[in-house]
Structure formats: C-alpha cells, structure tokens
Design a protein around this motif. Sequence first.
Motif: not given
Length: 583
Positions: A218-229
């Motif tokens: 039913l789903i794909e779970l997306i984890q987004y890349e961090p842009t800060s340290g």
Amino acid sequence: MSIDEHQTDPLDGLAETLDHAAAAMVAQATHGLSPATLVQAWSDWALHLAISPGRQLQLATKLGRKYMRLADYAARRAGDPDTLPAIEPLPQDRRFDDPAWREQPYDLLVQAFLLTQQWWHAATTGIKGVDRHHEDMVAFAARQILDIVAPTNIIAANPVLQKRIVETGGRCLIDGIEHLFEDMSRLARGESPAGVEAFPVGETVAATPGKVVYRNELIELIQYEPTSGMVHPEPVLIVPAWIMKYYILDLSPDNSLVRWLVGQGYTVFAISWHNPGSADRNLDMDAYRRLGAMAAIDAIHAICGDAHIHALGYCLGGTLLSIAAAAMARDGDDRLASVTLLAAQTEFSEPGELGLFIDESQLNLLENMMWSRGYLDSSQMGGAFEILRSNDLVWSRILTEYLMGERAPMNDLMAWNADGTRMPYAMHSQYLRRLFLDDDLAEGKYKVDGRAISLSALRKPMFIVGTERDHVAPWKSVHKIHMLSPASIRFVLTSGGHNAGIVSEPGHRGRRYSVLDRVEDGPVLDAEEWLTRAEPHEGSWWTAWGEWLVDHSSEPVPPPPMGSPDKGYPALYPAPGHYVKER
C-alpha cells in the motif's frame, strides 16, 4: 408446513448482480448523481411551497420589488453614468470585474442577473417543512442552472468576449475550438492535459532528495536526506491523502513543504500511496491505518530509535492520522510527540457543500458504480469537486480557453491536480458511510480492532490548519476538533482554499493567517467567537508552524542514518519511488 425463512433463494445472486449493473449504468449516465435524490429534493421543495400561500405572496412581492429596483436603476443610469448599482456581486464572484461590464447595456444585464440570482436564493431557502438536505440540494441546483445562463457565457451578452473577438478578428474562437478538440482528444486517449509534460515527477516536482526505506502493498515510505549537520531528534511523518499524490507537499523546490521542513533541521518522512486498481477493491479503512500510518510509524521508530514523532496529516490523511492517534492513545502507545492536521475533518455533521453528494441514495449509486470496477476513478471524483466550484473550474475555463482562445499557463499545482488517483471500493464506501453519513468518529462509535476509539483520548499537542475558502473541508468543520479533544490546540485559519491555502511558502505574496491557542483542558470557543478573538498575521502559516514545532522539539543532534538495514529497513531506491508514478 411453512417454508424455512432461512432458505436461500436461488435468484438472490442473479437479482443482486442485476441490481448492481442497473445502478452502475445509471451512475455512469448521471456522473454519480442520484436521480432519486434530485426528484425527492425538488418534490419536497415544490410541494411545501405549493401549500405555503403566505410564502408565495412574499416571493411574488420580492419579485415585483426587484423589477422596480432594476427599473429605478435603469432610469437613474440614463441620467447619471456614475450612479450606484442596485446590487453588487458577492465578494467571491469575480465574473463581472472588468470595467466593460459597467457600460450600457451590459450593466443592465448584470443587474438583472444578480437580482434574479438573489430572488432564486430566497425562493429555494426558508420554506418551512422542507428537509434541510433537500433545501441545500435545490438551492445548489438553482445556482448551477443560473450559472449556465449567466451573461458571461453568452457571446451576445459578454462585452469582454466581444472585444476579444474584434481584436483577434475572430481568431480567438478558432483557437478555442482547437483547444477544445485537443482536450477532447487527450481525454479520449487517457492522456494528461496540455502542459503537464513540463512538470515530470522526480525532476521538476517531487524532487527533494531522499530514499525509499520501506515498501509494502500500500505504501512506499520516503526518508529525505538532511541538509544540515544537526537535526531535531523528533522526526516528522507526513501522511497525505490517498485521494491525491503525495507531492502536493513536495512541489517545485521553492514551494515544497518537504524541502522547507528539511531545511528547518528535521528528519522528514513521507508516505507515498499505491494507486489502487481492481485487485485492491477490498482494501478498507483499517488497511490504510495498519499498512499506512502504523507501518510508517513502526519504520520510523526503528530508524530513529526512541524519538517521539511529529505526525502531520493532510485532508483525508489527517482524518486517518486522527483515527490512528486515538487508537494509539487508547492502547497506551506513546510514540507521537504531536499531531498536525491540515484541512482535515474529524467531525462530519456539517461537511459543507460536499455533503450535497452524500445521502443514502447517493451512496447506493456510488457504491454500485465502484462495484463494477472495484474503485472510484479520479475523473469521477474530480467531477464532483468541479461542480462545487463550477464558476472557477468549469465556466471560467470554458470562457477563457474555448471562447477567448487563451490557455492558462500550466503550473506545478495544476499539473499535480491533473495527476489523479483512484479510491478502492471498500475504503471509500466505509469512509463515506462511517464518517460522513454516520459521523462515527465524532460520536465515539468508530471501532479499531473491534473496540471503540475516542478523540477525547488525544492529549498530544495539536496544530490545526483550516483554510478560508475550503469546499472540501470547511474550516468551521475542521475547527470542531476543539470540541472532541481536550489537548492543547493551536488553530490557524489561513487565506486560500483546500490546496492553495496549504501550499503557502514563506514569501508567497498576499498570504495571511489568524491564530489562537487553546490550552489543554481549556474552554471551547465556537468558530465565530474564535474568529473574533484570533490574532491576525501577514505571511505564511508555515513559519508559525515552524516556531510551534521548535517549542515541542528537543535540542538538535546528529541526523539518523538513511534507513536501518539491520532492522529490516534498508534504503531501497531513490525518491520519489515507484508508486507515485503509477497511472
């Protein structure tokens, strides 16, 4: 000897199939509108009006006064071109803004139309004895009929269109016919509207870098890349509605809520829903809760450790999130840090004009239409929304594109809106019946795992957003969460509608919002009183939400890994994944 009342009739199966097929044919012919409901509504109104001689006398008198107002205006206008009109359009009616409509004789046509419109509103409302739902339907139908014959839609009565025809030597009409044929050809071939190709998913829109770290049916779970340290340890989970593709919250880089959140120092996860087909007809509301929101929470908890989760739900996703959060609270599951609901209803007794399409007869027809395919197609669903905003979405488009020959330039929000999804039979039927028709969630009758849940169990801090011109989730309906949960609530009312009001990035010109907090277990204000006390602000509600999130988050720490292979959540492939591209 009597026949056993429990004996199966051999014609049961055939009868049910014939009934399904017949109702499905009617639904296809009427685009899901129930002829029975329409007949009942008009009959209810007409019969009660027929036995109300006093009301008839009032309406006849009103009609006479309106003709006198029109005649008086015409006489004053003949002697003074600057005389004030007898009636002004409603604030949201922009059809007659062009100065050409104030020139004779077109101003008389506008005045006659507006006075007629006002009279029909009086004629279709306030008739004693008429069922409220029927009254709403009759008034709505009368508005639709009047909008069809509005002066803007008639060449001989529209000075703006006449000017355009003269300026282009009639070329605009030819261009309009070409636009119409192109749109009809694309529709027949199942293609997207012209211009959508400029917004490819994963390139121009839904382009925030990330990885799919979990996938089920039913789903794909997306984890987004961090842009800060450093990031706040509390991750953010976005639960969008499956009535739409998730990237309404990840449009172009300059108006992506996902990208903005990542830039604020949060680990962001988003659910991307599978676009169901006939094989998914039995996916129900509980499947969306288990395989959607709860599966995502399990994955995030494994990847980010013991950190509590800021959960955000938009539209139907917000309703699902409130159900999941209430069940978690009932069961002692403490993994949420806060709940944010964007244009999401939890109480459905006053759903606005969308309620016109929801009664027993309408749902029976809709269920039979879905029965034949196993799902509700996006075009059928979109048609209902277009009817609700016919001036903006139907007649203005016909006028602009097919008569004046002017194509509105495609933008990312319009391209997203054309990227439709389907709704599985079981889920949509349950959603409309248990929530809209029966209001089970607000009344404490909605069950999860066989046991009732109550929104009164929700005590996590809540941030709720309503939009001023929402035809899908009216803000006063969204506001009713105050009466269902004792949690501390920051309620925001923002300018715009159901979609454009949410996509409201900082710096967006003309944006404004009002805000007022309610402390935990604090007194409840109704919507009107809330509005008088709320503090107005210029700008985007995103910044107010960002400040609120910081207040409910811990000090930043190094970001978690992308996925967690050792716990069964490896980084599978790049965002936006595969489900968002399903057709």
